[in-house]
Write an enzyme that holds these catalytic residues in place. Structure first.
Site, PDB file in Angstrom:
ATOM      1  N   SER A  80       0.863  -1.255  -0.113  1.00  0.00           N
ATOM      2  CA  SER A  80       0.000  -0.047  -0.183  1.00  0.00           C
ATOM      3  C   SER A  80       0.978   1.389   0.209  1.00  0.00           C
ATOM      4  O   SER A  80       1.917   1.277  -0.828  1.00  0.00           O
ATOM      5  CB  SER A  80      -0.928   0.032   1.326  1.00  0.00           C
ATOM      6  OG  SER A  80      -1.928   0.981   1.140  1.00  0.00           O
ATOM      7  N   ASP A 174      -8.672  -4.973  -5.861  1.00  0.00           N
ATOM      8  CA  ASP A 174      -8.227  -4.263  -4.968  1.00  0.00           C
ATOM      9  C   ASP A 174      -9.216  -3.021  -5.016  1.00  0.00           C
ATOM     10  O   ASP A 174      -9.313  -2.430  -6.074  1.00  0.00           O
ATOM     11  CB  ASP A 174      -6.792  -3.677  -5.298  1.00  0.00           C
ATOM     12  CG  ASP A 174      -6.195  -2.533  -4.438  1.00  0.00           C
ATOM     13  OD1 ASP A 174      -7.019  -2.201  -3.542  1.00  0.00           O
ATOM     14  OD2 ASP A 174      -5.030  -2.474  -4.587  1.00  0.00           O
ATOM     15  N   HIS A 208      -7.138  -5.906  -1.651  1.00  0.00           N
ATOM     16  CA  HIS A 208      -5.856  -4.855  -1.276  1.00  0.00           C
ATOM     17  C   HIS A 208      -4.951  -5.351  -0.269  1.00  0.00           C
ATOM     18  O   HIS A 208      -3.684  -5.455  -0.331  1.00  0.00           O
ATOM     19  CB  HIS A 208      -6.315  -3.458  -0.794  1.00  0.00           C
ATOM     20  CG  HIS A 208      -5.327  -2.539  -0.697  1.00  0.00           C
ATOM     21  ND1 HIS A 208      -4.458  -1.933  -1.578  1.00  0.00           N
ATOM     22  CD2 HIS A 208      -4.798  -1.705   0.442  1.00  0.00           C
ATOM     23  CE1 HIS A 208      -3.541  -1.030  -1.133  1.00  0.00           C
ATOM     24  NE2 HIS A 208      -4.037  -0.984   0.003  1.00  0.00           N
TER      25      HIS A 208
END
Length: 269
Positions: A80, A174, A208
């Site tokens: 991330s 995601d 994600h």
């Protein structure tokens, strides 16, 4: 063994603090790993407003000089927001040999980034593009602007300056941001500048938060920057399988580029 071992710096995302579990697991597989906090921990800034790459450079130099770290270069692993910080480190700092990103961005996101006389602004956002599902959970996948258009181009990290190999791990479900788009655009930019094509491993049905194997899938949780619970995406079975495979891919990538040997971990976790 007694080492020295191939070295990796491990960065997490906007949650801040110091998660160490992935670093611990990698250490069990023969890597010397520094889990690096960058905000929301001890005397570090409490909020994510501005990052100075000199702080991360200090961590790189610490690893390069450590007696337990086998040189000549080290690896970076980020998920991330940690992913785009790793790309920035690889683009501007010396001594990086391999950079692996789990659903990272090739644009600088969420905070200003500074290094010496360079300033990279954060990618613009449009809050009008936020959607709320039936459960009242926020979907932010369309919130970020396109880093290929207009002034937002200034947020695109100059990854063509990097002297390392890249691995992009991509969850195709995601819901945090468009990870596959970022990986593809990063690949185009590298190849346009005569750099080697990065490895891109895509997982249909993965969200994600691709964590180490057998971690429960996190479908939604509080996002510190949004201030509300957001959906992360992922279909449980596909996401679980992606976590197992991605863990193997990450280890194999670092074994290959940090030790020059293929990974011996193909059939065990």
């Amino acid at each position: 063994g007694n080492g020295p071992f191939p070295g990796i710096i491990d960065l997490y995302g906007t949650g801040g603090g110091l998660p160490e579990y992935r670093a611990c697991l990698l250490a069990n597989h023969g890597f010397a790993v520094l889990a690096l906090a960058f905000y929301g921990y001890e005397d570090l800034p409490k909020e994510m407003k501005e990052f100075h790459l000199e702080y991360f450079e200090e961590a790189v130099n610490y690893m390069l000089q450590h007696t337990q770290v086998k040189g000549p270069g080290i690896g970076l692993l980020g998920i991330s927001k940690g992913g785009d910080l790793c790309i920035s480190m690889a683009s501007f700092l010396k001594g990086i040999t391999a950079t692996a990103l789990i659903n990272g961005s090739v644009a600088n996101v969420g905070a200003v980034l500074r290094y010496k006389d360079v300033t990279i602004p954060p990618l613009g956002i449009d809050a009008k593009r936020i959607k709320v599902n039936k459960s009242g959970i926020v979907d932010i996948v369309d919130v970020l602007n396109n880093p290929l258009e207009g002034p937002d181009c200034q947020s695109f990290i100059p990854l063509e300056k990097a002297e390392c190999r890249f691995l992009f791990i991509v969850g195709q479900d995601d819901r945090n941001w468009k990870s596959e788009f970022f990986a593809v655009e990063g690949s185009k930019r590298l190849q346009a500048h005569g750099k080697e094509k990065p490895e891109i491993v895509c997982y249909p049905g993965a969200g994600h938060y691709i964590e180490p194997p057998f971690f429960p899938m996190c479908a939604a949780s509080m996002h510190l920057l949004v201030g509300k619970p957001v959906v992360w995406g992922g279909e449980p079975k596909a996401h679980c399988e992606a976590q197992i495979d991605a863990w193997q891919q990450i280890q194999a990538f670092f074994h290959k580029h940090l030790t020059g040997k293929p990974s011996g971990t193909s059939n065990k976790l």
